[in-house]
Design an enzyme around this catalytic site. Structure first.
Site, short mmCIF file in Angstrom:
data_model
loop_
_atom_site.label_atom_id
_atom_site.label_comp_id
_atom_site.label_asym_id
_atom_site.label_seq_id
_atom_site.Cartn_x
_atom_site.Cartn_y
_atom_site.Cartn_z
N THR A 131 8.20 20.11 33.47
CA THR A 131 9.36 20.54 34.23
C THR A 131 9.90 19.31 34.94
OG1 THR A 131 8.44 22.75 34.53
CG2 THR A 131 10.23 22.12 35.99
N LYS B 126 15.13 25.62 32.81
CA LYS B 126 13.80 25.84 33.40
C LYS B 126 13.89 25.88 34.92
CE LYS B 126 9.30 25.88 33.98
NZ LYS B 126 8.53 27.13 33.86
N LYS C 4 8.30 20.94 44.27
CA LYS C 4 8.86 19.88 43.42
C LYS C 4 10.03 20.40 42.60
CE LYS C 4 7.24 19.29 39.47
NZ LYS C 4 7.56 19.76 38.08
#
Length: 303
Positions: free
Chosen positions: A97, A172, A241
């Site tokens: 990701t 995503k 994150k």
């Protein structure tokens, strides 16, 4: 003949993905790591071990990355003894990701060196990774995506092209924004319910089976109600994150995203409280504790 696959990142997701590739006949090289369990198991089944990304690249036609995020990807690709240093054409499939801005900047830089990049982030859990039933979002040039598809299908039930390079990572982040948004809402609602004396069991008895029920809700509440630590294995530091990447993307797009900022702040609170390595459903405990209540020992509502 099947292409030779190099795999970097044998964590909870990557080990299952690599295992499926090997079981389905793809020649596999894996990168050495101090955590030996997954590597030793794969080598025992026929995989080859490489010491550096450069060595792995020399033994591979396609390299799959399944690491934490963009800094790790850039180090593996461009760092000392990185993939680029092998000086050969490759297809790199980034299942991490990563930050879409980094991905879209990196792709033309690699293309100039004969290396194609597709972003192919994952949805679902380590269980589905081991079962070969992941969902994969794929961004990239059509010919690169077509080349990657049979490899991805070794560990995915669904492979969904999203458009040019970078769109897989963008999708995503949007997927994670929605799921982390649910987590933040559930956590705050549970805390407010506890303030009013409403137990998590009462909360669940109303939402379960209603229009607000879904598979994500059920996994989250498997932790809340049953304290199942493995119900949703995604660390809150990684949620922070990803929401930080989303904030960066929104800024670059000139977009105002107050909901994204609020969701990011919820996970920033958890990480600042020292709970970053706990899994996402534990956000409910962090938000409850910050407000002086607990969800753990509340009695189950009377039948």
């Amino acid at each position: 003949m099947k292409e030779r696959i190099g795999f970097i990142g044998l964590g909870a997701m990557g080990s299952g993905m690599a295992g499926n590739l090997l079981a389905k006949g793809w020649p596999l090289t894996v990168l050495a790591h101090t955590r030996r369990e997954a590597i030793d198991q794969l080598v025992a089944k026929g995989a080859t071990e490489a010491v550096t990304p450069r060595e792995l690249a020399l033994a591979s036609d396609v390299v799959i990355l399944c690491v934490t995020g963009s800094p790790q990807v850039e180090q593996i690709v461009k760092g000392r003894d990185g993939l680029v240093s092998a000086g050969k054409p490759l297809l790199i499939v980034d299942c991490s990701t990563s930050n879409p801005a980094v991905t879209t900047h990196l792709a033309p830089e690699l293309a100039a060196q004969g290396i194609a990049l597709v972003d192919a982030p994952l949805a679902r859990t380590p269980k589905e990774a081991a079962e070969g039933k992941l969902d994969v979002m794929v961004g990239g040039a059509p010919e690169a995506v077509a080349r990657a598809r049979p490899i991805l299908e070794a560990f995915a039930a669904r492979v969904i092209p999203t458009g040019p390079v970078g769109t897989g990572h963008t999708m995503k982040l949007l997927n994670n924004f929605i799921s982390m948004g649910y987590s933040a809402i559930y956590s705050e609602a549970l805390m407010l319910g506890a303030k009013a004396g409403l137990t998590p069991h009462v909360f669940d008895s109303v939402l379960r089976g209603s229009r607000m029920d879904c598979a994500f809700y059920q996994a989250f509440f498997d932790f809340v109600l049953n304290r199942n630590e493995n119900a949703q294995r995604f660390a809150m530091v990684n949620a922070l994150k990803d929401m930080s990447y989303l904030a960066s993307f929104a800024h670059s797009a000139g977009a105002v995203n107050p909901m994204g900022a609020a969701v990011r702040n919820s996970f920033a609170i958890a990480v600042a409280a020292g709970q970053g390595e706990a899994f996402v459903p534990a956000l409910s405990d962090v938000i409850a504790a910050a407000n002086g209540v607990s969800l753990i020992d509340l009695p189950k509502a009377a039948e």
